[in-house]
Design a protein around this motif. Sequence first.
Motif, PDB file in Angstrom:
ATOM      1  N   ARG A 271      17.186  -2.782  -3.426  1.00  8.41           N
ATOM      2  CA  ARG A 271      16.974  -2.034  -4.676  1.00  8.41           C
ATOM      3  C   ARG A 271      15.489  -2.038  -5.048  1.00  8.41           C
ATOM      4  NH1 ARG A 271      22.304  -3.451  -5.023  1.00  8.41           N
ATOM      5  NH2 ARG A 271      23.664  -1.923  -6.025  1.00  8.41           N
ATOM      6  N   GLN A 274      13.524   0.125  -2.534  1.00 11.51           N
ATOM      7  CA  GLN A 274      13.816   1.556  -2.664  1.00 11.51           C
ATOM      8  C   GLN A 274      12.754   2.222  -3.546  1.00 11.51           C
ATOM      9  OE1 GLN A 274      17.590   2.672  -4.556  1.00 11.51           O
ATOM     10  NE2 GLN A 274      18.003   3.896  -2.716  1.00 11.51           N
ATOM     11  N   HIS A 275      12.267   1.456  -4.535  1.00 13.99           N
ATOM     12  CA  HIS A 275      11.205   1.977  -5.408  1.00 13.99           C
ATOM     13  C   HIS A 275       9.841   1.829  -4.758  1.00 13.99           C
ATOM     14  CE1 HIS A 275      13.896   2.699  -8.701  1.00 13.99           C
ATOM     15  NE2 HIS A 275      14.398   1.491  -8.541  1.00 13.99           N
ATOM     16  N   GLU A 276       9.628   0.651  -4.142  1.00 15.97           N
ATOM     17  CA  GLU A 276       8.290   0.347  -3.620  1.00 15.97           C
ATOM     18  C   GLU A 276       7.983   1.062  -2.303  1.00 15.97           C
ATOM     19  OE1 GLU A 276       8.119  -3.907  -3.399  1.00 15.97           O
ATOM     20  OE2 GLU A 276       8.409  -4.119  -5.561  1.00 15.97           O
ATOM     21  N   ARG A 277       8.995   1.186  -1.403  1.00 18.86           N
ATOM     22  CA  ARG A 277       8.752   1.784  -0.070  1.00 18.86           C
ATOM     23  C   ARG A 277       9.914   2.722   0.289  1.00 18.86           C
ATOM     24  NH1 ARG A 277       7.943  -3.402   3.625  1.00 18.86           N
ATOM     25  NH2 ARG A 277       7.241  -1.919   5.180  1.00 18.86           N
ATOM     26  N   PRO A 278      10.107   3.799  -0.459  1.00 17.43           N
ATOM     27  CA  PRO A 278      11.295   4.656  -0.275  1.00 17.43           C
ATOM     28  C   PRO A 278      11.401   5.285   1.113  1.00 17.43           C
ATOM     29  CG  PRO A 278       9.696   5.666  -1.761  1.00 17.43           C
ATOM     30  CD  PRO A 278       9.244   4.271  -1.552  1.00 17.43           C
ATOM     31  N   LYS A 279      10.263   5.499   1.773  1.00 22.92           N
ATOM     32  CA  LYS A 279      10.327   6.180   3.080  1.00 22.92           C
ATOM     33  C   LYS A 279      10.624   5.225   4.242  1.00 22.92           C
ATOM     34  CE  LYS A 279       7.450  10.076   1.886  1.00 22.92           C
ATOM     35  NZ  LYS A 279       6.047  10.467   1.767  1.00 22.92           N
ATOM     36  N   TRP A 285      13.152  -1.815   8.165  1.00 23.59           N
ATOM     37  CA  TRP A 285      13.221  -2.927   7.196  1.00 23.59           C
ATOM     38  C   TRP A 285      13.914  -4.135   7.830  1.00 23.59           C
ATOM     39  CZ3 TRP A 285      18.066  -4.686   5.407  1.00 23.59           C
ATOM     40  CH2 TRP A 285      17.982  -5.748   4.520  1.00 23.59           C
ATOM     41  N   THR A 308      16.695   6.376   5.429  1.00 23.83           N
ATOM     42  CA  THR A 308      15.558   5.733   4.750  1.00 23.83           C
ATOM     43  C   THR A 308      16.137   5.003   3.539  1.00 23.83           C
ATOM     44  OG1 THR A 308      15.181   7.616   3.292  1.00 23.83           O
ATOM     45  CG2 THR A 308      13.967   7.590   5.402  1.00 23.83           C
ATOM     46  N   LEU A 309      15.352   4.107   2.967  1.00 25.03           N
ATOM     47  CA  LEU A 309      15.854   3.356   1.806  1.00 25.03           C
ATOM     48  C   LEU A 309      16.151   4.297   0.644  1.00 25.03           C
ATOM     49  CD1 LEU A 309      13.691   0.096   1.837  1.00 25.03           C
ATOM     50  CD2 LEU A 309      15.771   0.651   3.093  1.00 25.03           C
ATOM     51  N   ALA A 310      15.368   5.389   0.527  1.00 28.33           N
ATOM     52  CA  ALA A 310      15.572   6.341  -0.571  1.00 28.33           C
ATOM     53  C   ALA A 310      16.958   6.992  -0.504  1.00 28.33           C
ATOM     54  CB  ALA A 310      14.486   7.410  -0.520  1.00 28.33           C
ATOM     55  N   GLN A 311      17.509   7.094   0.709  1.00 37.48           N
ATOM     56  CA  GLN A 311      18.801   7.792   0.878  1.00 37.48           C
ATOM     57  C   GLN A 311      20.014   6.902   0.570  1.00 37.48           C
ATOM     58  OE1 GLN A 311      17.909   8.816   4.934  1.00 37.48           O
ATOM     59  NE2 GLN A 311      17.675  10.994   4.449  1.00 37.48           N
TER      60      GLN A 311
END
Length: 397
Positions: A271, A274-279, A285, A308-311
Amino acid sequence: MLQKFDVIVIGAGAAGLMCAAQAAARGRSVLVVDHANKAGKKILMSGGGRCNFTNYFVAPDKYLSHNPHFCKSALKRYTQWDFIALVESHGVAYHEKKDGQLFCDNKASDILNMLLSECEQQSVQIWLDTAVRDIAQTAQSGCRYQMKAGGRLLGCESLVVATGGPSIPTLGATGFGYELAQQFGLKVYPPRAGLVPFTLTDHNKQLSESLSGTALSIEVECAGQIFRDDMLFTHRGLSGPAMLQISSYWQPGLSLSINLLPEQDVAALLRQLQHERPKLTLKNWLAELTTQKFAEHWLASSVWQQSTLAQLSGADMDAIAEGLHQWQVKPAGTEGYRTAEVALGGVDTAELSSKTMEAQRFPGLFFIGEVVDVTGHLGGFNFQWAWSSAVAAAEFV
Ligand code: FDA
């Protein structure tokens, strides 16, 4: 003609040699008999050739037994500090590897040579390549047991059984001690392999096979026990210290719950990232926290393989966290005595005196070391039991 000794020890392993030297130091005439062509074979191959001979943190809770109190007296009377003093008096160089585990700086043969030299100094006779048979109790005073060995008839006042357990039969290991105990009507808990790698059969076997050689620092839980240490993926299943430790508590049919990232809170971390490195991809990771190979194979059949973490949704992140923190593995079995470091079970401690290791119903008959139903954790605890139980008996043989 009957050849008499005060003490006959069967088994020239860790416990047998220690007991022989200590009993002879009390002035007893001692013979050690072993069917193998060399003394102390397990000592030589122990600890990866460096013999993890004891541990700074020896305590009764490091031992499994149907009676967890039995080991206390012997461990208290001959401690790790006593054995360390002996090692130091022989000038054997050693070091702590981790968690109090003491290893030889050079070779395991330093420990074996130390024991052999103690035996030699005290004029202990050691007969190798010698099978023992026809053991029987006698009514004679000063000669309570008779047996045949090396084509001779032998007699002794005290008979010490130090034949260990059946793990690694290629080193001369047998179930002789159990059979002898049963011959005298003593109860024996059926032995089973301990400190042994697991084998897998299901889809987890394929994963292990493809990750063979990869090691992770994990936490494993089973049967109410938890161990945190390294785990190694192998061609056939799971090994490494964490798996060996938990194997002594595992029973067929039970599952292991493995936390693959015990240092992390994966759900919270994802979580945050997801904000710090969304791509960042999930795979990269995971590779950062483990290895590239692990990340690839772990995610190979998952829906998040390319994500990606954003997804990731919140539910995705919770599911990923659960998978990594609570990997459920049901082993098909273990590698058995072929590779096990010890055998659990053995002569029921209720049959023995915890002070002397003597059979309650058979004066002069002693059981020491691994043949007794006392089994240590990985880390030098099994050798300490061998030394402590040997010295306990040596005072009374
Ligand atoms: P041990 O097995 O040492 O000796 C038994 C002796 O009896 C042997 O010499 C055998 O030949 C003899 N014998 C058997 N049957 C006989 C018969 N019928 N007639 C005559 N003689 C007979 N522990 C630890 O604390 N630290 C470590 O680093 C390791 N590492 C390790 C590695 C590997 C590969 C193994 C297999 C085991 C270990 N262990 C260990 C466990 C440790 O080796 C074990 O607990 C002790 O050797 C037990 O000591 P005993 O003297 O009871 O038996």
